[in-house]
Write a protein that holds these residues in place. Structure first.
Motif, PDB file in Angstrom:
ATOM      1  N   VAL A  70     -47.383  23.339 -65.045  1.00 50.76           N
ATOM      2  CA  VAL A  70     -46.082  23.935 -65.363  1.00 50.76           C
ATOM      3  C   VAL A  70     -44.973  22.897 -65.242  1.00 50.76           C
ATOM      4  O   VAL A  70     -45.065  21.945 -64.453  1.00 50.76           O
ATOM      5  CB  VAL A  70     -45.775  25.144 -64.453  1.00 50.76           C
ATOM      6  N   ALA A  71     -43.924  23.095 -66.032  1.00 52.95           N
ATOM      7  CA  ALA A  71     -42.790  22.174 -65.990  1.00 52.95           C
ATOM      8  C   ALA A  71     -41.538  22.883 -66.476  1.00 52.95           C
ATOM      9  O   ALA A  71     -41.609  23.873 -67.216  1.00 52.95           O
ATOM     10  CB  ALA A  71     -43.056  20.944 -66.845  1.00 52.95           C
ATOM     11  N   VAL A  72     -40.391  22.355 -66.062  1.00 54.65           N
ATOM     12  CA  VAL A  72     -39.106  22.921 -66.477  1.00 54.65           C
ATOM     13  C   VAL A  72     -38.160  21.775 -66.829  1.00 54.65           C
ATOM     14  O   VAL A  72     -38.175  20.720 -66.190  1.00 54.65           O
ATOM     15  CB  VAL A  72     -38.508  23.825 -65.365  1.00 54.65           C
ATOM     16  N   TRP A  73     -37.367  21.997 -67.877  1.00 50.63           N
ATOM     17  CA  TRP A  73     -36.336  21.049 -68.298  1.00 50.63           C
ATOM     18  C   TRP A  73     -35.003  21.786 -68.347  1.00 50.63           C
ATOM     19  O   TRP A  73     -34.953  22.946 -68.758  1.00 50.63           O
ATOM     20  CB  TRP A  73     -36.645  20.487 -69.686  1.00 50.63           C
ATOM     21  N   SER A  74     -33.935  21.107 -67.981  1.00 52.01           N
ATOM     22  CA  SER A  74     -32.638  21.776 -67.919  1.00 52.01           C
ATOM     23  C   SER A  74     -31.520  20.862 -68.394  1.00 52.01           C
ATOM     24  O   SER A  74     -31.525  19.652 -68.128  1.00 52.01           O
ATOM     25  CB  SER A  74     -32.356  22.230 -66.483  1.00 52.01           C
TER      26      SER A  74
ATOM     27  N   ALA B   1     -31.903  30.235 -58.985  1.00 50.99           N
ATOM     28  CA  ALA B   1     -33.273  29.866 -58.636  1.00 50.99           C
ATOM     29  C   ALA B   1     -34.177  30.245 -59.797  1.00 50.99           C
ATOM     30  O   ALA B   1     -34.243  31.416 -60.181  1.00 50.99           O
ATOM     31  CB  ALA B   1     -33.709  30.589 -57.367  1.00 50.99           C
ATOM     32  N   VAL B   2     -34.835  29.257 -60.371  1.00 54.18           N
ATOM     33  CA  VAL B   2     -35.719  29.474 -61.508  1.00 54.18           C
ATOM     34  C   VAL B   2     -37.160  29.252 -61.070  1.00 54.18           C
ATOM     35  O   VAL B   2     -37.521  28.153 -60.613  1.00 54.18           O
ATOM     36  CB  VAL B   2     -35.381  28.525 -62.678  1.00 54.18           C
TER      37      VAL B   2
ATOM     38  N   ILE C  62     -31.694  34.946 -59.403  1.00 55.82           N
ATOM     39  CA  ILE C  62     -33.084  34.505 -59.528  1.00 55.82           C
ATOM     40  C   ILE C  62     -33.609  34.899 -60.902  1.00 55.82           C
ATOM     41  O   ILE C  62     -33.348  36.004 -61.391  1.00 55.82           O
ATOM     42  CB  ILE C  62     -33.978  35.145 -58.451  1.00 55.82           C
ATOM     43  N   VAL C  63     -34.376  34.009 -61.536  1.00 48.52           N
ATOM     44  CA  VAL C  63     -35.092  34.347 -62.754  1.00 48.52           C
ATOM     45  C   VAL C  63     -36.510  33.791 -62.625  1.00 48.52           C
ATOM     46  O   VAL C  63     -36.703  32.656 -62.179  1.00 48.52           O
ATOM     47  CB  VAL C  63     -34.385  33.799 -64.021  1.00 48.52           C
ATOM     48  N   VAL C  64     -37.479  34.609 -62.973  1.00 50.41           N
ATOM     49  CA  VAL C  64     -38.891  34.208 -62.935  1.00 50.41           C
ATOM     50  C   VAL C  64     -39.452  34.329 -64.348  1.00 50.41           C
ATOM     51  O   VAL C  64     -39.337  35.389 -64.973  1.00 50.41           O
ATOM     52  CB  VAL C  64     -39.711  35.106 -61.979  1.00 50.41           C
TER      53      VAL C  64
ATOM     54  N   VAL D 164     -33.761  25.025 -58.327  1.00 51.03           N
ATOM     55  CA  VAL D 164     -32.431  25.627 -58.313  1.00 51.03           C
ATOM     56  C   VAL D 164     -31.585  24.868 -59.329  1.00 51.03           C
ATOM     57  O   VAL D 164     -31.389  23.657 -59.214  1.00 51.03           O
ATOM     58  CB  VAL D 164     -31.782  25.567 -56.919  1.00 51.03           C
ATOM     59  N   VAL D 165     -31.115  25.592 -60.329  1.00 51.58           N
ATOM     60  CA  VAL D 165     -30.357  25.010 -61.430  1.00 51.58           C
ATOM     61  C   VAL D 165     -28.876  25.340 -61.255  1.00 51.58           C
ATOM     62  O   VAL D 165     -28.512  26.486 -60.967  1.00 51.58           O
ATOM     63  CB  VAL D 165     -30.861  25.571 -62.782  1.00 51.58           C
TER      64      VAL D 165
END
Length: 292
Positions: free
Chosen positions: A140-144, A176-177, A212-214, A167-168
């Motif tokens: 898993v990965a996240v980009w912002s 919190a993502v 929060i978002v999941v 936390v973005v």
């Protein structure tokens, strides 16, 4: 029909199968109703009870509407942001295409799951210029576009990492993502998935964040009882495009196994989109934060 309605309350294989089949029972009832209108209208009376049972059972997974305060929140464009999540299917070679198409859609935060080493590198190269803030662990990965203030890997009860929390610094609030890729469900084997779904619920229950978002691939249909724990902690985001938001398989979507849950955020819009060559559609969610 009654068996399916009862089945979605039974944890384990029965609940998982019943949840996947439940939406399609509505089509079966509709077909029977049409036949009854043509051949024997009295049969319609017999269909009333199962139709009511089906509507009650499907209600928690039904489409929703945009937040009542949309106009007021939307008055400040900087108060909203868009998060897009997709399972890009490992070893498909389509991660770069998915990343490029999602970025072109205007997403502010991009979450990708089922990444192998090559697809992670391809996605990183594609998104580096416009999404300088990133964190990855396992599949898993996240980009912002916004700064990432905190980042941690999550095991959610397993021996390896298939989830993360960042936390973005989103507009007007720190969000919190969580991004997760639940273990797969196979005939008679779903214990690891259920462990992860319980784990994510426990994690957000302990989270002190106001927003929060999941997102991610939960490998569970909308009415699956295994989602009960996280539903009790966060709001399940209903599609606002009038559909049931089915995400898999992408060619002919039959069920929604990619979900979005929120707390402390207004849902302005929720839909799906095709991106790359994945067998999953991406979830597209526009959220609004409250002013600090």
């Amino acid at each position: 029909m009654l068996a399916l309605a009862v089945g979605i309350w039974i944890p384990g294989v029965i609940g998982t199968v019943a949840a996947a089949l439940l939406p399609w029972c509505g089509l079966a009832l509709l077909a029977l109703a049409v036949c009854a209108l043509v051949r024997a209208r009295r049969v319609l009376l017999v269909l009333i009870a199962p139709a009511l049972v089906w509507m009650l059972a499907i209600a928690p997974s039904a489409p929703g509407l945009a937040a009542p305060g949309l106009a007021a929140v939307g008055a400040d464009p900087t108060a909203s942001f868009e998060i897009v999540s997709q399972n890009v299917r490992a070893h498909s070679g389509g991660a770069a295409a998915s990343a490029a198409e999602i970025a072109a859609s205007g997403a502010d935060v991009i979450a990708l799951t089922e990444l192998d080493e090559g697809s992670l590198a391809a996605a990183r190269d594609t998104l580096a210029a416009d999404y300088p803030h990133t964190y990855a662990i396992g599949t898993v990965a996240v980009w912002s576009r916004f700064p990432i203030l905190e980042a941690e890997a999550l095991s959610l009860g397993l021996d390896w990492k298939r989830a993360l929390r960042v936390v973005v610094a989103a507009p007007h609030a720190d969000v919190a993502v969580y991004v997760m890729h639940a273990a797969s469900v196979r005939p008679g084997v779903q214990e690891e998935r259920d462990t992860m779904l319980t784990g994510i619920a426990d994690a957000v229950a302990a989270d002190q964040g106001d927003a929060i978002v999941v997102v991610g691939d939960f490998n569970a249909a909308s009415a699956d009882p295994a989602l009960g724990a996280i539903r009790s902690q966060l709001d399940w985001v209903r599609p606002t495009d009038g559909s049931l938001g089915f995400t898999w398989p992408s060619t002919v979507p039959l069920t929604r196994i990619d979900h979005v849950f929120v707390r402390g955020l207004d849902v302005l819009a929720s839909t799906t989109m095709r991106a790359g060559t994945s067998d999953h559609l991406a979830t597209v969610t526009t959220l609004a934060t409250t002013t600090r």
